[in-house]
Design a protein around this motif. Structure first.
Motif, PDB file in Angstrom:
ATOM      1  N   VAL A   4      -0.791  42.565  67.135  1.00  0.00           N
ATOM      2  CA  VAL A   4      -0.932  43.645  68.108  1.00  0.00           C
ATOM      3  C   VAL A   4      -1.560  44.851  67.429  1.00  0.00           C
ATOM      4  O   VAL A   4      -1.216  45.183  66.292  1.00  0.00           O
ATOM      5  N   ILE A   6      -1.890  48.899  67.990  1.00  0.00           N
ATOM      6  CA  ILE A   6      -1.343  50.005  68.768  1.00  0.00           C
ATOM      7  C   ILE A   6      -1.906  51.325  68.257  1.00  0.00           C
ATOM      8  O   ILE A   6      -2.277  51.453  67.088  1.00  0.00           O
ATOM      9  N   SER A  66       4.890  40.626  75.122  1.00  0.00           N
ATOM     10  CA  SER A  66       4.257  41.886  75.521  1.00  0.00           C
ATOM     11  C   SER A  66       5.210  42.732  76.370  1.00  0.00           C
ATOM     12  O   SER A  66       5.262  43.958  76.213  1.00  0.00           O
ATOM     13  N   ILE A  70       6.403  46.528  75.150  1.00  0.00           N
ATOM     14  CA  ILE A  70       6.212  47.790  75.879  1.00  0.00           C
ATOM     15  C   ILE A  70       7.561  48.443  76.161  1.00  0.00           C
ATOM     16  O   ILE A  70       7.704  49.660  76.035  1.00  0.00           O
ATOM     17  N   ILE A  97      -0.384  50.301  73.524  1.00  0.00           N
ATOM     18  CA  ILE A  97      -0.809  48.968  73.092  1.00  0.00           C
ATOM     19  C   ILE A  97      -2.290  48.854  73.420  1.00  0.00           C
ATOM     20  O   ILE A  97      -2.695  49.002  74.581  1.00  0.00           O
ATOM     21  N   PHE A 100      -3.116  42.827  72.478  1.00  0.00           N
ATOM     22  CA  PHE A 100      -1.983  41.940  72.204  1.00  0.00           C
ATOM     23  C   PHE A 100      -2.582  40.548  72.028  1.00  0.00           C
ATOM     24  O   PHE A 100      -2.985  39.908  73.017  1.00  0.00           O
ATOM     25  N   VAL A 112      -3.430  45.259  79.294  1.00  0.00           N
ATOM     26  CA  VAL A 112      -3.970  44.992  77.969  1.00  0.00           C
ATOM     27  C   VAL A 112      -5.148  44.044  78.127  1.00  0.00           C
ATOM     28  O   VAL A 112      -5.027  43.073  78.875  1.00  0.00           O
TER      29      VAL A 112
END
Length: 159
Positions: A4, A6, A66, A70, A97, A100, A112
């Motif tokens: 991921v 971020i 995911s 979050i 994010i 992912f 995403v």
């Protein structure tokens, strides 16, 4: 394991301290930080009547889905004093994010890849530092190419 990317951002108080605290929370409850960009200073995007932002991109590995991710990132924001007042308001911490894995996710609580990546230099500059060849799963372009084509002209300064 899920890979991921971020974005961390802060423009209230001791911004560097907030980014470092967020990293600690992520390491403790989310997963392992594999890479981190430098810190970058940028004028506030969308509402320039506030302090500049300090931003950083992290690559993390997590076992969380995911939806779990979050949820837990929002908990970290709240625990660090983030209050949501209005769009683009000043904040102690903002955690978004960006990607992912290579998944495309569209739920009530999460989209995403982040829908504005390609339009924001403050995201792309630190992202290119740690993942220049990562391919955006919807746009089918590397983040390096997205930065080259980005229409945003805000100055993004490495600290």
């Amino acid at each position: 394991m899920n890979k991921v990317y971020i974005l961390l951002g802060s423009n209230m108080g001791n911004t560097k301290s907030y980014l470092l605290q967020a990293q600690d929370h992520i390491e403790h409850s989310i997963g392992t930080i594999k890479k981190s960009s430098s810190f970058y200073s940028t004028a506030a995007w969308g509402d320039n009547n506030q302090a500049d932002f300090l931003n950083q991109v992290l690559e993390i590995e997590t076992k969380l889905s995911s939806a779990e991710l979050i949820r837990d990132l929002l908990k970290i924001e709240t625990s660090m004093g983030r209050t949501r007042t209005f769009k683009n308001a000043a904040r102690t911490i903002d955690i978004d994010i960006l990607f992912f894995n290579n998944e495309i996710i569209k739920t009530k609580n999460l989209t995403v890849p982040h829908p504005e990546i390609q339009n924001r230099r403050f995201v792309l500059v630190p992202l290119v530092e740690i993942a220049a060849s990562f391919n955006h799963p919807l746009l089918q372009k590397t983040v390096k190419k997205l930065l080259k084509e980005c229409p945003d002209e805000l100055n993004v300064q490495k600290i």
